[in-house]
Design a protein around this motif. Structure first.
Motif, PDB file in Angstrom:
ATOM      1  N   ASP A   8       0.834  -1.207   0.000  1.00  0.00           N
ATOM      2  CA  ASP A   8       0.000   0.000   0.000  1.00  0.00           C
ATOM      3  C   ASP A   8       0.871   1.261   0.000  1.00  0.00           C
ATOM      4  O   ASP A   8       2.014   1.251   0.461  1.00  0.00           O
ATOM      5  N   HIS A   9       0.299   2.365  -0.516  1.00  0.00           N
ATOM      6  CA  HIS A   9       1.016   3.636  -0.589  1.00  0.00           C
ATOM      7  C   HIS A   9       1.260   4.235   0.786  1.00  0.00           C
ATOM      8  O   HIS A   9       2.271   4.902   1.015  1.00  0.00           O
ATOM      9  N   ASP A  10       0.321   4.055   1.710  1.00  0.00           N
ATOM     10  CA  ASP A  10       0.419   4.682   3.037  1.00  0.00           C
ATOM     11  C   ASP A  10       1.298   3.896   3.998  1.00  0.00           C
ATOM     12  O   ASP A  10       1.447   4.295   5.147  1.00  0.00           O
ATOM     13  N   ARG A  11       1.806   2.761   3.576  1.00  0.00           N
ATOM     14  CA  ARG A  11       2.728   1.951   4.373  1.00  0.00           C
ATOM     15  C   ARG A  11       2.103   1.503   5.695  1.00  0.00           C
ATOM     16  O   ARG A  11       2.751   1.463   6.741  1.00  0.00           O
ATOM     17  N   LEU A  12       0.809   1.182   5.636  1.00  0.00           N
ATOM     18  CA  LEU A  12       0.095   0.719   6.822  1.00  0.00           C
ATOM     19  C   LEU A  12       0.074  -0.809   6.903  1.00  0.00           C
ATOM     20  O   LEU A  12       0.030  -1.370   8.000  1.00  0.00           O
TER      21      LEU A  12
END
Length: 418
Positions: free
Chosen positions: A288-292
């Motif tokens: 994911d882009h948000d690195r969650l």
């Protein structure tokens, strides 16, 4: 002593031991345990192979799990993953139905006895210590820091010619580990005692410390077969489980990891040599882009600088007529994140030609390969080369990565129902 011996992925029914022994068996991770309707103990082995000794009061049990591919082939896979040049053939004298620990112990004791027969290897080792006389060079800074104004003892550094060299330290550490393991035959255990006596002046490696590298040379060439086996013995995972008065101790290998490590090395040899660029194992990335979301690690990736050319996942299992859905979904996630239109699943099972599944709505093809680990070396090497050709075929055809073009090995087209 009660001996229970299974193959990997086998179910075995036996008389129910005490609850403590059953719990300790499960804690070794060699088997899962459950009870049948009539109260007998059901053991199910998985992909962990090795041996464990379980002691609970007066009850003593040895649990062995053997690989289906045989001990000699397992040792070759383990060794090739660490040193492709040193493991050209399987260790000789091992039979397929031998248990892992006895086979490794016998092979190591034989190789080490042969290595030590001309004499124990010696070499120069730099020693720093305090002595009542000057030997070698005076360490002035250490002398002033430790004993300002005192003449004796003297902090010195000198080269000492003795057997306490890395080659002997590796062998001695392997001897110590084998002597603690269950299942070592009495005659082999006696050989290990004699080896330990010959290496009595050698300091074993510190537990958990990296194993030192020992480049082959004219002095240690006779040690190489023994050193290769010693490194495998030290690479095995120790079992130590204590619960009250119950003790479980042993030694295991995870065949999932063995297959993945070997396949990474084999594909690196096949692809980098013929097509160039870089093969990487366990590349870390985010979905994911948000690195969650947690990090994921594809088993094998092929890179041209920052651009990923191919992704491969190693599966030590038999997939059936079609691959499991979870494997397909996992590979689809890898391909989407790495911006690839093709991913590869390689299963350790006999089979036919690779099959490509075209996934709806994504443009992704997932190619399924089957690799028979039990075949002779020439056939196994040919299988690896064929898989390498399929992996490289798209990039070679587009002229992006190959140093030299390889043969076109297009996979058959199939479908996968979501």
């Amino acid at each position: 002593m009660r001996l229970i011996s299974l193959r990997e992925h086998q179910t075995y029914e036996c008389e129910t031991p005490t609850a403590a022994v059953a719990r300790a068996m499960k804690a070794t991770k060699l088997v899962d345990t459950s009870l049948t309707l009539d109260g007998r103990l059901l053991l199910r082995s998985g992909s962990m192979v090795g041996a464990a000794r379980i002691v609970a009061g007066d009850e003593h049990v040895e649990l062995h799990v053997r690989p289906k591919i045989g001990i000699a082939r397992l040792l070759w896979l383990l060794g090739y993953a660490r040193d492709p040049r040193g493991w050209r053939t399987e260790p000789v004298g091992l039979t397929p139905d031998q248990d892992l620990v006895p086979a490794m112990a016998v092979a190591f004791a034989t190789a080490t006895s042969q290595a030590l027969a001309p004499g124990v290897l010696q070499g120069y080792r730099t020693v720093e210590e305090a002595l009542p006389l000057v030997r070698g060079r005076l360490r002035e800074a250490d002398q002033l820091r430790a004993r300002p104004g005192l003449a004796l003892p003297v902090e010195v550094r000198y080269d000492d010619y003795n057997p306490d060299v890395p080659e002997n330290q590796i062998l001695m550490s392997a001897v110590r580990r084998l002597r603690r393991l269950p299942g070592v035959p009495p005659a082999t255990r006696n050989s290990l005692h004699r080896i330990a006596a010959a290496l009595a002046d050698v300091t074993p490696l510190t537990a958990g410390a990296p194993i030192p590298k020992t480049a082959p040379n004219r002095f240690n060439n006779r040690y190489q077969p023994a050193l290769r086996l010693a490194r495998l013995i030290l690479a095995g995972q120790s079992i130590e489980h204590v619960h009250g008065s119950t003790l479980a101790a042993g030694f295991v290998f995870d065949l999932n990891t063995v297959f993945e490590d070997w396949l990474t090395t084999a594909l690196r040899q096949a692809i980098e040599t013929r097509y160039g660029e870089t093969i990487t194992g366990q590349h870390q990335m985010r979905l994911d882009h948000d690195r969650l979301l947690p990090l994921v690690r594809p088993d094998i990736t092929w890179w041209n600088g920052q651009r990923c050319l191919a992704v491969v996942d190693a599966k030590y299992k038999t997939p059936g007529s079609t691959p499991p859905r979870d494997d397909i979904y996992q590979m689809l996630a890898y391909c989407t994140t790495l911006k690839l239109t093709r991913g590869h699943l390689i299963y350790a099972s006999a089979g036919a030609e690779p099959v490509s599944y075209r996934l709806k709505g994504s443009g992704v093809h997932i190619v399924v390969h089957r690799l028979d680990l039990s075949t002779p070396f020439t056939e196994l090497n040919e299988q690896i080369n064929q898989i390498a050709n399929v992996i490289a075929s798209v990039e070679v055809a587009s002229g992006v990565s190959a140093h030299t073009a390889g043969p076109d090995a297009a996979a058959k087209e199939g479908g996968y129902a979501s």
